[in-house]
Design an enzyme around this catalytic site. Structure first.
Site, PDB file in Angstrom:
ATOM      1  N   ASP A 234       9.081  49.516  72.940  1.00  0.00           N
ATOM      2  CA  ASP A 234       8.070  50.489  73.310  1.00  0.00           C
ATOM      3  C   ASP A 234       8.616  51.294  74.503  1.00  0.00           C
ATOM      4  O   ASP A 234       8.719  50.910  75.690  1.00  0.00           O
ATOM      5  CB  ASP A 234       6.668  49.892  73.782  1.00  0.00           C
ATOM      6  CG  ASP A 234       6.073  49.226  72.921  1.00  0.00           C
ATOM      7  OD1 ASP A 234       6.122  49.616  71.904  1.00  0.00           O
ATOM      8  OD2 ASP A 234       5.156  48.137  73.227  1.00  0.00           O
ATOM      9  N   LEU A 235       9.080  52.440  74.060  1.00  0.00           N
ATOM     10  CA  LEU A 235       9.737  53.295  74.858  1.00  0.00           C
ATOM     11  C   LEU A 235       8.942  53.560  76.241  1.00  0.00           C
ATOM     12  O   LEU A 235       7.804  54.005  76.287  1.00  0.00           O
ATOM     13  CB  LEU A 235       9.972  54.676  74.128  1.00  0.00           C
ATOM     14  CG  LEU A 235      10.671  55.758  75.086  1.00  0.00           C
ATOM     15  CD1 LEU A 235      12.201  55.441  75.507  1.00  0.00           C
ATOM     16  CD2 LEU A 235      10.639  57.140  74.323  1.00  0.00           C
ATOM     17  N   ASP A 236       9.753  53.346  77.403  1.00  0.00           N
ATOM     18  CA  ASP A 236       9.094  53.763  78.566  1.00  0.00           C
ATOM     19  C   ASP A 236       7.728  52.796  79.030  1.00  0.00           C
ATOM     20  O   ASP A 236       7.001  53.030  79.700  1.00  0.00           O
ATOM     21  CB  ASP A 236       8.847  55.256  78.669  1.00  0.00           C
ATOM     22  CG  ASP A 236       9.695  56.121  78.920  1.00  0.00           C
ATOM     23  OD1 ASP A 236      10.995  55.582  79.126  1.00  0.00           O
ATOM     24  OD2 ASP A 236       9.758  57.261  78.792  1.00  0.00           O
ATOM     25  N   GLU A 237       7.799  51.944  78.341  1.00  0.00           N
ATOM     26  CA  GLU A 237       6.688  50.868  78.662  1.00  0.00           C
ATOM     27  C   GLU A 237       7.007  49.647  78.717  1.00  0.00           C
ATOM     28  O   GLU A 237       6.277  48.641  79.081  1.00  0.00           O
ATOM     29  CB  GLU A 237       5.776  50.828  77.213  1.00  0.00           C
ATOM     30  CG  GLU A 237       5.017  51.955  76.774  1.00  0.00           C
ATOM     31  CD  GLU A 237       3.753  52.309  77.945  1.00  0.00           C
ATOM     32  OE1 GLU A 237       3.350  51.205  78.346  1.00  0.00           O
ATOM     33  OE2 GLU A 237       3.558  53.402  78.399  1.00  0.00           O
TER      34      GLU A 237
END
Lengths: 291, 291, 291, 291
Positions: A234-237
């Site tokens: 999950d990008l940037d998560e």
């Protein structure tokens, strides 16, 4: 010499991180095994998110003469003592050995150069094995420091990731995305097998998508922030390692906001990388414990 | 005595805020009119977001003997000088007169009590005309300070807002929502006709909906923040006046995060209220200019 | 493009700083002269420490097409308007022209390299004319950036200062002491004729003399700070431009405190240099006004 | 429920602080004794300032059902285990029992009221046994909270200290000087026998003596700070518990600097009192270890 004497490698020092379901007696078992081997504990942090069966985290830094030679036996005994009675994970990290790090960058140089200078100045217990970029712009600067620079264009994403794996596998312990503006695929992350740390700007409230500083300017934010985190699918998560902010005002143009953001980005990233290289960060679900 | 000598009312001092499309000569016209009346400028801030036809903002604090009597003529001349040649809005604020403020609260007392104590200590140039709440819990504390307390239940929202208007209209210059957990309707805000300032928690990244501190805990945030903003029909989306953060760590329980959040909330809210009462905040689209 | 768009030079922009005894009408006169020449004020800060005859400070940034050509006439008119009726000092600064800066350093490279990198990245409106050092250690690094490096040993202080003057006079607008561990004599400062900015560590409470970080460690300070100031004949007592701190704890060794101090030193110094180069700092007695 | 769940008393939780010369095996012995009694360690911090015979510090928070009853035996065993083989000091603190605190104040109410409100809100694990003052001004406010207020004039210092001892001895575990503007004598401190925490303003650089805010204003400081420390016979020189700063500028009058200082003073003092009441502060020579 303190174990926080950051940037200096610590001969005959190691850290032991223990992580699992909380139960009475873990600390005693760990301490006893270490004491039996003549290890002297120089720092110990322990955290339990709920003593009644919650998660338990412990990081112990110890000095042990001739650690490299004693290590296998120590590990064996700890395994015997912990594995049978407790359901725990643990890892040893030799604090006399620098982490081997690859830095990925695109066109922005502020985070990349900050890491290089700090490493050169002895502020980070790591070696920089290589810099990988999808742009040739920084080749000369990077090579001027004696660091290998590899240009890997990303038009063909599959080919690029294959090339990345070829360069990285077996050669590095950590990948740092220093404003690398490309998304890494889940299969790539899995094949890579070492942690990846990313830095991105952060705002209150959040601005998603392109041109975040322009949006922040339009909304008149009073703080500009940055978040360093482990990269997950999950990008940037991914789990947050460190965050910080600087003040902003109506006087600051969007360009100035971006420059202030760059300042806080490089500080936050360098702290996250330092703490990771010191083995002070423990992953747990979607969060980190930073001792 | 400085115009920033916050909390002290300034006899014969006033502020003039000018706001509109930037054009050459505005500062000269304003300064000339003030000088002709014998006003001495003691502070002047000016901002232009783009000299080529962008937005222009100016706040001038001046001393003028017998301001109350001279004010109508001054206003008339400024009107003549500015209105014809420039398309600008402006307002005078008499800095010797405290703002009349109503505070809305629910069950949390930290922001409410902080404002009351600061006002009592002379740190805020305002009077507290009343406290309005949907819960009786704080009636005794508030009345102990000699401040009227009105209990307005909100089960019937229309009836509550009608009662609010009856209490507020004509009586207050500002409404402060000090952790008041009810949404104000657009028609109410319009009928009210005075600004409303709200405080809410803020996180990097943002956590929307219920139980934000629990979510922040699960995500392992390293910063807890608060944002004070003007209330518009878009809940929590109004122009930001002030923001700040405090550090947090894995050691902090969700309850402790909420307590730290309370600390930063009251600081941020008190600054926003102070600056508003000093007429230092200019609204412009979705942002504020804070001089 | 904003006048705070730091690091970018601003074509046809200039700043006017006015400083003296406060009297009614100054702002109007300045604004009128500028307006008559077609200058558009894009930023204006004004401060008065006491309207009744105290000190007055004003900084105006304006855009004026063809400023270089118009400047002499503008100056002449302002002189006529201000000098006769008011007892004020003023100065114009052409914001399209970078300041010429010499950096003095000894063995520590953190402040020096930070300034060089920021300048190279366009974050500082200045050119680095030369680096002067009493140690040869950084010659290669500095010259690698294409910046002249001069080694001036300081065993013979008089000879060293004579050599410094020979290098600097006429060539620079500012000298920055980037952890230069030598005291400059009063005659030298007078002969030099341009401002000198220094950075030094600061603590609460203060630790004077040698080994400040060791003393701070023994005393268990919780904050490590830095102060940038103009150099006067009283060492470390000159007017303060900027200060900041970082947190410290018992975990930090004296060496780690020094490293954290280095981080805050370079941030504080770069801000002070930036603001000076933007002509935002006004000296007044033993203090500065920073607009 | 976390042991940092500040302000909430923790039933059947206690802390054990161990302090002395570092030797291998201390952690193991402590952990074994606790484990044998069925205590579950929920937090553990350990620090060594030099593993080769330096000073060792450990704070362990544990849960033990029926702690009050088990405590004597636990203490006896620990005594046997530690005292013979190691030269260490230790103390147990029952975290279910609030500290009994006396607050001393003079005329400034900001620190006093902040502590009272925080205590009332459950943010501090303490009871306020009494407020002692040399001025009658705050008697009514204090008594309004149901807290005894004692006026002790200080013209006759010896008589005042005798009266203080009569009020305090046996009744309190901690004395907090909340802007109490009187010096306590060494014999008084010795006779008192409980720790005393003081708050005072701090500046970079330091301004000693009367009117510090006026001096700070004249010097143009950019930061205003506060330091909380234990009181020793050397006034304002005791071991530092906590420090913090806020930004200031030329716009702030001396009065405004004092108000900002008051804000940071009360925050710093409340943190120091909290940490002390949680038994997280260990004294060592002239410094503190704050876990």
């Amino acid at each position: 010499m303190s174990p926080r004497d950051q940037g200096l490698l610590l001969p005959d020092h190691a850290s032991l991180v223990v992580h699992g379901r909380d139960q009475p007696g873990i600390v005693a078992v760990v301490a006893s095994v270490l004491a039996r081997h003549g290890a002297n504990i120089v720092a110990l942090d322990q955290h339990s998110d709920d003593p009644a069966g919650g998660a338990f985290f412990q990081r112990t830094v110890f000095h042990l003469a001739n650690y490299a030679a004693c290590h296998p036996l120590l590990e064996q005994e700890l395994d015997a003592a912990l594995a049978e009675d407790f359901d725990l994970e643990w890892r040893f990290t030799d604090l006399s050995v620098p982490k081997r790090v690859a830095i990925f960058a695109s066109k922005s140089d502020h985070c990349l150069l900050d890491l290089i200078w700090r490493q050169r100045r002895g502020e980070l217990p790591m070696t920089i094995s290589m810099v990988v970029s999808n742009h040739p712009d920084m080749a000369e600067d990077v090579r001027g420091f004696g660091i290998p620079f590899f240009l890997v264009p990303t038009q063909d994403k599959a080919a690029a990731e294959a090339e990345h794996l070829r360069l990285l596998q077996g050669n590095v312990d950590l990948v740092v995305l220093a404003r690398y503006m490309q998304i890494l695929s889940s299969p790539f992350l899995e094949a890579l097998g070492v942690p990846v740390i990313n830095i991105h700007h952060s705002f209150l409230p959040a601005f998603i998508g392109a041109a975040p500083y322009r949006k922040a300017k339009e909304r008149g934010v009073k703080l500009i922030g940055a978040t360093a985190h482990y990269v997950t699918e999950d990008l940037d998560e991914g789990p947050i390692i460190e965050q910080d902010v600087v003040r902003a005002s109506h006087r600051d143009s969007a360009a100035e906001l971006a420059r202030r953001g760059a300042d806080v980005e490089r500080q936050v990233l360098s702290r996250a990388v330092l703490w990771h290289c010191q083995d002070r960060v423990i992953l747990h679900d979607r969060q980190t414990i930073v001792f």
